[in-house]
Design a protein around this motif. Structure first.
Motif, mmCIF file in Angstrom:
data_model
loop_
_atom_site.group_PDB
_atom_site.id
_atom_site.type_symbol
_atom_site.label_atom_id
_atom_site.label_comp_id
_atom_site.label_asym_id
_atom_site.label_seq_id
_atom_site.Cartn_x
_atom_site.Cartn_y
_atom_site.Cartn_z
ATOM 1 N N ILE A 198 30.476 47.894 47.915
ATOM 2 C CA ILE A 198 29.352 47.069 47.449
ATOM 3 C C ILE A 198 29.376 45.757 48.241
ATOM 4 C CG2 ILE A 198 28.309 45.892 45.474
ATOM 5 C CD1 ILE A 198 29.884 47.812 43.629
ATOM 6 N N PRO A 199 28.297 45.471 48.993
ATOM 7 C CA PRO A 199 28.269 44.197 49.732
ATOM 8 C C PRO A 199 28.415 43.029 48.744
ATOM 9 C CG PRO A 199 26.515 45.639 50.470
ATOM 10 C CD PRO A 199 27.094 46.279 49.240
ATOM 11 N N GLY A 200 29.281 42.095 49.061
ATOM 12 C CA GLY A 200 29.517 40.962 48.159
ATOM 13 C C GLY A 200 30.852 41.084 47.445
ATOM 14 N N VAL A 201 31.374 42.333 47.349
ATOM 15 C CA VAL A 201 32.730 42.500 46.798
ATOM 16 C C VAL A 201 33.705 42.177 47.916
ATOM 17 C CG1 VAL A 201 34.462 44.158 45.980
ATOM 18 C CG2 VAL A 201 32.168 44.166 44.998
ATOM 19 N N ILE A 202 34.484 41.141 47.703
ATOM 20 C CA ILE A 202 35.404 40.698 48.757
ATOM 21 C C ILE A 202 36.705 41.481 48.683
ATOM 22 C CG2 ILE A 202 36.795 38.696 49.471
ATOM 23 C CD1 ILE A 202 34.201 37.063 48.823
ATOM 24 N N GLU A 203 37.238 41.644 47.497
ATOM 25 C CA GLU A 203 38.471 42.435 47.345
ATOM 26 C C GLU A 203 38.610 42.848 45.890
ATOM 27 O OE1 GLU A 203 40.508 44.708 48.207
ATOM 28 O OE2 GLU A 203 40.764 43.607 50.090
ATOM 29 N N THR A 204 39.376 43.907 45.672
ATOM 30 C CA THR A 204 39.628 44.353 44.299
ATOM 31 C C THR A 204 41.105 44.145 43.958
ATOM 32 O OG1 THR A 204 40.438 46.622 44.583
ATOM 33 C CG2 THR A 204 38.055 46.274 44.835
ATOM 34 N N GLY A 205 41.373 44.085 42.678
ATOM 35 C CA GLY A 205 42.752 43.928 42.207
ATOM 36 C C GLY A 205 43.500 45.243 42.101
ATOM 37 N N ILE A 206 42.908 46.331 42.622
ATOM 38 C CA ILE A 206 43.617 47.617 42.631
ATOM 39 C C ILE A 206 44.439 47.679 43.913
ATOM 40 C CG2 ILE A 206 43.372 50.129 42.727
ATOM 41 C CD1 ILE A 206 40.770 49.839 41.136
ATOM 42 N N PHE A 207 45.750 47.750 43.783
ATOM 43 C CA PHE A 207 46.659 47.875 44.929
ATOM 44 C C PHE A 207 47.206 49.300 44.888
ATOM 45 C CE2 PHE A 207 47.946 43.324 46.257
ATOM 46 C CZ PHE A 207 46.791 42.758 45.738
#
Ligand code: 5RP
Length: 227
Positions: A198-207
Motif C-alpha cells: 500500500i503506497p504510504g505504508v513505510i514499514e510494518t511491525g511484523i518481523f
C-alpha cells in the motif's frame, strides 16, 4: 527494576562480540541491556560501538557512554539486540510498541544476527493475538491507507500521544496505525508484504524470519530459543 528483564539482558550480553559494530534496539528491556553493556565497555571487557534504532537508543548510548556509529560507517553489523511485543513459535515477531519499528527493522536488516530479549509474556502461538500490529504511515497518505486496510478486513486506529495532544509522531516524522486483525496471523510474511504494497505504508511491525535467537528472562535466569 525487573529481574526478569535483567536476566534476559544478561543472557544476551554473554553472546555479543568482544569488539565491532552492533545495533541497539529500543524499549524497556533494551534499556536494561544498554546499562549492562555500558558497564562492560567501562571495564574494558568489550569494545563495541552501536547504531541506535531510535532517539531512545541514541540517548541510552549517550547516558551509558556507549560509543556510537552509523550505517554509513558500518553498513554491516555483527548483530542487533532488541526487544519484541510478540514472539511466535517460529520466532516471527511483532515490534513497534515503542513506535521505533522502522529504524529497528533497518538496523536488524543490516545485522548478521538478530537477538531478541524478552520475558515469557511475549510468547504467543500466532502474531496478532496479544498485541495489535503497528504500521508506520506517511501522514499525507493516512486516510487512504486506513481505507485500504479496512478493505482488507482489518481495523486500524491512529496511535495517540499521551503527553501531547494528537497523534504520536515517530522519530521519522510519521504516524503509527495500530492494526487489529479479526483472526490470529497465520502467514506473517505474506501479511507484511500485502501491507507494504500500500503506497504510504513505510514499514510494518511484523518481523518475519528475522530473529535468530530469543533470550527469555525468568525469575531464576534465562533460556534461549533458536530458529
Ligand atoms: C519498540 C519495540 C520494543 O522493542 C518492544 O515494544 C518491546 O519493548 P519492551 O522491552 O519495553 O517490552 O519494538 O518499538
Amino acid at each position: 527494576m525487573s529481574y526478569v528483564k535483567l536476566n534476559a539482558a544478561k543472557s544476551a550480553i554473554e553472546v555479543i562480540p568482544k569488539r565491532g559494530a552492533m545495533g541497539l534496539g529500543s524499549g524497556s528491556t533494551v534499556a536494561i541491556f544498554a546499562k549492562e553493556l555500558g558497564q562492560r565497555i567501562a571495564s574494558g571487557e568489550v569494545e563495541v560501538a552501536v547504531v541506535p534504532s531510535s532517539y531512545q537508543a541514541y540517548q541510552l548510548a549517550i547516558d551509558y557512554n556507549i560509543p556510537l556509529t552509523n550505517l554509513d560507517i558500518n553498513p554491516e553489523l555483527l548483530l542487533t539486540v532488541d526487544g519484541a511485543d510478540e514472539i511466535d513459535k517460529k520466532l516471527n515477531l511483532t515490534k513497534g510498541g515503542g513506535g521505533a519499528l522502522f529504524r529497528e527493522k533497518i538496523v536488524a536488516s543490516a545485522s548478521k544476527k538478530l537477538i531478541i530479549i524478552a520475558d515469557e509474556s511475549k510468547l504467543v502461538n500466532h502474531l496478532g493475538t496479544k498485541s495489535q500490529i503497528p504500521v508506520e504511515v506517511f501522514p499525507f497518505s493516512l486516510g487512504m491507507v486506513q481505507r485500504k486496510i479496512k478493505q482488507m478486513g482489518v481495523e486500524s486506529t491512529v496511535r495517540q500521544a499521551t503527553k501531547k495532544m494528537g497523534p504520536v509522531v515517530t522519530d521519522n516524522g510519521n504516524f503509527i496505525l495500530d492494526l487489529k486483525f479479526p483472526k490470529p496471523i497465520l502467514t506473517p510474511s505474506q501479511v507484511a508484504t500485502d501491507l507494504k504494497l500500500i503506497p504510504g505504508v513505510i514499514e510494518t511491525g511484523i518481523f518475519a524470519g528475522m530473529a535468530d535467537e530469543v533470550h527469555i528472562g525468568t525469575e531464576d535466569g534465562a533460556y534461549v530459543l533458536k530458529r
